[in-house]
Design an enzyme around this catalytic site. Sequence first.
Site, PDB file in Angstrom:
ATOM      1  N   VAL A  45       0.606  -1.284   0.290  1.00 48.25           N
ATOM      2  CA  VAL A  45       0.034   0.305   0.544  1.00 48.25           C
ATOM      3  C   VAL A  45       0.779   1.297  -0.371  1.00 48.25           C
ATOM      4  CG1 VAL A  45      -2.061   0.660   1.351  1.00 48.25           C
ATOM      5  CG2 VAL A  45      -2.020  -0.980   1.569  1.00 48.25           C
ATOM      6  N   CYS A  46       0.460   1.540  -0.591  1.00 47.23           N
ATOM      7  CA  CYS A  46       1.427   3.480  -0.531  1.00 47.23           C
ATOM      8  C   CYS A  46       2.903   2.987  -1.254  1.00 47.23           C
ATOM      9  CB  CYS A  46       0.903   4.582  -0.040  1.00 47.23           C
ATOM     10  SG  CYS A  46       1.098   6.176   0.142  1.00 47.23           S
ATOM     11  N   SER A  47       3.815   3.586  -0.170  1.00 50.46           N
ATOM     12  CA  SER A  47       4.992   3.485  -0.507  1.00 50.46           C
ATOM     13  C   SER A  47       5.828   2.533   0.358  1.00 50.46           C
ATOM     14  CB  SER A  47       5.960   4.716   0.853  1.00 50.46           C
ATOM     15  OG  SER A  47       5.330   5.159   2.121  1.00 50.46           O
ATOM     16  N   GLY A  48       4.589   1.042   0.415  1.00 52.39           N
ATOM     17  CA  GLY A  48       5.203  -0.422   0.549  1.00 52.39           C
ATOM     18  C   GLY A  48       5.963  -0.534   0.069  1.00 52.39           C
ATOM     19  N   THR A  94       2.774   4.336  -6.999  1.00 51.46           N
ATOM     20  CA  THR A  94       2.918   4.060  -5.197  1.00 51.46           C
ATOM     21  C   THR A  94       1.895   5.408  -5.440  1.00 51.46           C
ATOM     22  OG1 THR A  94       4.658   4.095  -3.904  1.00 51.46           O
ATOM     23  CG2 THR A  94       5.373   4.738  -6.122  1.00 51.46           C
TER      24      THR A  94
END
Length: 371
Positions: free
Chosen positions: A102-105, A122
Amino acid sequence: MHTVAVLALEGVIPFDLSTPIEVFTRTRLPDGRPGYRVRVCSERPDVDAGLFTLRTSWDLDALKDADTVLVPGTADPSRPLPPAVRDALREAAAAGTRIASVCSGSFVLAAAGLLDGLRATTHWIAADRLAAGYPGTDVDPDVLYVDNGQILTSAGAAAGLDLCLHMIRRDYGSAVAADAARLSVMPLEREGGQAQFIVREQPSTPRGATLEPLLRWLEEHAERDLNMADIAARSGTSTRTLMRHFREQTGTTPLRWLHRARVRRAQHLLETTQHSVERVAAQVGFGSATAFRDRFKQITGVSPHAYRRSFRSATSESWTAVSQAGHMASSATGRNSSGWTWRSLSHSRIWATRGTGAGGGTCTATGSRRM
């Protein structure tokens, strides 16, 4: 039961962490049974989550038994990935476990080598950074999520909800996913992608560049019916020379630059006025509403109407009351006859205040025992 391991790393973003926890734990099958078992795990028991400390109940061994591993974003994507976390993710991938970010993961997956040769996304604000840091990954900043089968990535913040609902649909079908979407107060599918949320600035031009005066003029006169000959005449060069200089200094063509300037202005009008699409098209310089719609969707990924539905806010034309009941005020300033204080909402921003406490407390996540 399908087991989901949510991996909490140092600096985990609370919103990204809570999204899969809430969505998957609320998912119910048609007979009422839960669809997922969720375990929050980490390398060490205590995890720094910014405003609070998170205590997890599972360590990295939880990844071995998981059917899906979720990696939320972290506040600092450049933080080195701990070797133990890297190895655990690689082992899970080798075992065929589904892994999603999720996101910057996505930076975590990239650092573990799981995005090599794959398409990924991202948060749009970090897309260029991901592409530069991991050139072997095909980064798409315009979409809400990318499903490569075993490896999935989502865009920022709320796009994690879209990804979770997509995985539920893959696991249990559309009916179960639709119920989960209703509980999340989300559509099962959102129109368009991440492109509509990107703040699109024109390519930067070095200060003092020869085209700087021309670019300012184009921005100020974008509503005019301009063609290459007009722009070249303004610059005092031939169209061929203008094209060469434009590409050298902006990385694009004059007409593409002009179209983006018009779309940016159109976005502002769609957000802040009630003008019809046809009127907006004329105001920003498109010859027809059809041409405007086509160009707008090409750049933002959604139609002008869809963009307005998503971003139309209380504008400078609207007024609101600040009272216990939140009623609408009817006059232009001060207090109305009932004594409610109100203010205008301008520049598409609503400011609210709230009381604050001492902060910095400790939040403990409970669940199954830590192995």
